[in-house]
Design a protein around this motif. Structure first.
Motif, PDB file in Angstrom:
ATOM      1  N   PRO A 237      20.726 -29.902  -9.315  1.00 29.83           N
ATOM      2  CA  PRO A 237      22.186 -29.813  -9.154  1.00 29.83           C
ATOM      3  C   PRO A 237      22.826 -28.885 -10.184  1.00 29.83           C
ATOM      4  CG  PRO A 237      21.467 -32.097  -9.025  1.00 29.83           C
ATOM      5  CD  PRO A 237      20.280 -31.295  -9.487  1.00 29.83           C
ATOM      6  N   VAL A 238      22.360 -28.953 -11.430  1.00 33.93           N
ATOM      7  CA  VAL A 238      22.900 -28.102 -12.483  1.00 33.93           C
ATOM      8  C   VAL A 238      22.588 -26.632 -12.189  1.00 33.93           C
ATOM      9  CG1 VAL A 238      22.883 -27.632 -14.959  1.00 33.93           C
ATOM     10  CG2 VAL A 238      22.595 -29.973 -14.137  1.00 33.93           C
ATOM     11  N   GLU A 242      25.180 -23.685 -11.485  1.00 36.21           N
ATOM     12  CA  GLU A 242      25.132 -22.512 -12.364  1.00 36.21           C
ATOM     13  C   GLU A 242      25.198 -21.223 -11.559  1.00 36.21           C
ATOM     14  OE1 GLU A 242      21.440 -20.676 -14.599  1.00 36.21           O
ATOM     15  OE2 GLU A 242      22.175 -22.387 -15.743  1.00 36.21           O
ATOM     16  N   MET A 243      24.573 -21.218 -10.375  1.00 40.87           N
ATOM     17  CA  MET A 243      24.571 -20.019  -9.535  1.00 40.87           C
ATOM     18  C   MET A 243      25.859 -19.854  -8.757  1.00 40.87           C
ATOM     19  SD  MET A 243      20.690 -19.667  -7.991  1.00 40.87           S
ATOM     20  CE  MET A 243      20.634 -21.309  -7.248  1.00 40.87           C
ATOM     21  N   HIS A 244      26.436 -20.963  -8.258  1.00 38.27           N
ATOM     22  CA  HIS A 244      27.557 -20.885  -7.324  1.00 38.27           C
ATOM     23  C   HIS A 244      28.874 -21.392  -7.892  1.00 38.27           C
ATOM     24  CE1 HIS A 244      25.225 -19.766  -3.723  1.00 38.27           C
ATOM     25  NE2 HIS A 244      24.251 -20.489  -4.269  1.00 38.27           N
ATOM     26  N   ALA A 254      21.509 -29.988  -3.427  1.00 32.55           N
ATOM     27  CA  ALA A 254      20.485 -30.322  -4.423  1.00 32.55           C
ATOM     28  C   ALA A 254      19.367 -31.135  -3.782  1.00 32.55           C
ATOM     29  CB  ALA A 254      21.109 -31.100  -5.575  1.00 32.55           C
ATOM     30  N   GLY A 255      19.737 -32.095  -2.922  1.00 31.49           N
ATOM     31  CA  GLY A 255      18.729 -32.888  -2.221  1.00 31.49           C
ATOM     32  C   GLY A 255      17.902 -32.041  -1.280  1.00 31.49           C
ATOM     33  N   LEU A 256      18.547 -31.086  -0.610  1.00 28.86           N
ATOM     34  CA  LEU A 256      17.830 -30.222   0.326  1.00 28.86           C
ATOM     35  C   LEU A 256      16.841 -29.324  -0.410  1.00 28.86           C
ATOM     36  CD1 LEU A 256      17.497 -29.272   3.236  1.00 28.86           C
ATOM     37  CD2 LEU A 256      19.356 -27.638   2.847  1.00 28.86           C
TER      38      LEU A 256
END
Length: 410
Positions: A237-238, A242-244, A254-256
């Motif tokens: 998730p972090v 950080e990217m988006h 994050a789960g995907l």
């Protein structure tokens, strides 16, 4: 359908549900702890770490005990003990009224675990040897896929039904799968013959098993592999944020990302297992270790979540050749009278990797960042491949030579 195929199909469902049930809690664990009355953010973080790791701590300690009993009294009875026990514990988790209940029940869940090594042992000893790589690969795809897809399913169900309902659903599914195991699975096991074997302690049994050449190396490969694979998962998730930046449905993405390799693993683990039967599990393991290590490198340089999804899907193809090959090599080099204990110790090392990986990565990320963790994981897996190839294949090559010499003398 042949009996070993029926056993394999039923136990695949059981291993998938068992591992997905253990990992399904990840996306909402901190939120469930908050619902149980812990409100301070720092306390929530501490409790989340304790509750998550509790399951792996007791699993690491108790799986060899169940493996010993499995070799003595049969693997099916251990499947039923673990399956029905975890079904009841999951239902009780949904009835928790405070965080201490949650912690104690997670400790209990790890204590009564042992479904997967018992399933591996039953499949290994009740499947034709020329099909064992395929069978163990298929079974392992259920376990790996459950552990990876579980958080994704848990996140979706939590949004739809609430936290407590997920535990009830998981418990009910485990109850149904274990009942199916009781009614359908058949095992060839001579209890009287097993009781004639020396009744040694767990520690003595461990010393006997690691005396087989190549087995210590396989246990080490299992531990290092799991350490590298699980290290980056809690930070997904972090990394996406950080990217988006802040995005809607962050938990979903994050789960995907964490689960996508499980989908490719389902497809390719049986295929790579069959290739191990044909070309040698040692070769499949070496190639899978190298390719898994290399697949960490592009993850350090992605710029959006879609690139990350593609790379992790490809990584899942190679992960599918790791544990099935290790299990097939253990099966080949350990006698049937000790096979449950051998698989149980291997599962303990896997649990240890699950326990230590996220903790070490959380500390290392402070110095190297999340992208640096992917590169460290790549180095770790490639070193694992080099060392594992020399230790495992060299030892097993000696075993094959000894076997050939013995055959010629006879």
């Amino acid at each position: 359908m042949e009996r070993w195929k029926i056993n394999l199909g039923v136990l695949w469902v059981g291993t998938f549900l068992q591992m997905s049930g253990m990992s399904m809690v990840l996306p909402f664990l901190s939120l469930y702890i908050k619902e149980l009355g812990v409100t301070d953010p720092n306390e929530i973080s501490v409790w989340a770490g304790l509750v998550f790791s509790a399951n792996f701590v007791t699993a690491f300690l108790f799986q060899p005990i169940w493996g010993k009993l499995s070799d003595r009294y049969g693997r099916k009875i251990m499947l039923l003990r673990s399956g029905f026990g975890m079904a009841i514990v999951n239902i009780l988790l949904g009835l928790s009224t405070n965080v201490w209940h949650l912690l104690i029940l997670r400790l209990l869940n790890g204590t009564i675990s042992g479904f997967i090594p018992a399933a591996n042992a039953l499949v290994a000893t009740n499947t034709p040897k020329e099909k064992s790589g395929f069978a163990l690969g298929t079974l392992q795809s259920g376990a790996v896929s459950g552990s990876i897809i579980g958080p994704f399913i848990g996140g979706l169900l939590a949004d739809q039904f609430g936290f407590r309902t997920i535990f009830f659903i998981t418990g009910s599914l485990l109850l149904a799968a274990t009942t199916l195991t009781m009614l359908v699975v058949r095992e060839k096991f001579d209890v009287e013959k097993a009781k004639q074997e020396p009744n040694v302690s767990v520690l003595a049994g461990f010393r006997q098993i690691i005396a087989f050449r190549g087995i210590p190396a396989m246990y080490t490969v299992t531990f290092i592999t799991q350490l590298a694979l699980t290290g980056t998962m809690p930070l997904m998730p972090v990394f996406i944020e950080e990217m988006h930046g802040p995005v809607p449905s962050l938990a979903f993405y994050a789960g995907l990302v964490s689960s996508i390799s499980g989908f490719s693993n389902v497809i390719f683990a049986p295929i790579l297992g069959r290739m191990g039967d044909r070309f040698g599990s040692e070769k499949v393991l070496r190639i899978s270790l190298i390719c898994t290590g290399l697949s960490f490198i592009p993850q350090a340089f992605v710029h959006n979540v879609w690139q990350l999804l593609i790379v992790r899907f490809l990584q899942g193809l190679f992960i599918g050749g790791l544990m099935p090959s290790v299990n097939a090599l253990i099966r080949r080099n350990v006698p049937d009278t000790m096979i449950s204990r051998a698989f149980s110790f291997n599962q303990s090392f896997l649990s240890l990797g699950n326990l230590i990986g996220p903790s070490i990565s959380g500390v290392l990320s402070i110095w190297v960042g999340i992208r640096g963790l992917f590169l460290l994981s790549a180095v770790l897996m490639l070193l694992n491949a080099i060392w594992g190839s020399r230790a495992i294949i060299g030892h097993l090559g000696n075993d094959h030579a000894d076997h050939a010499a013995e055959q010629s003398r006879q």
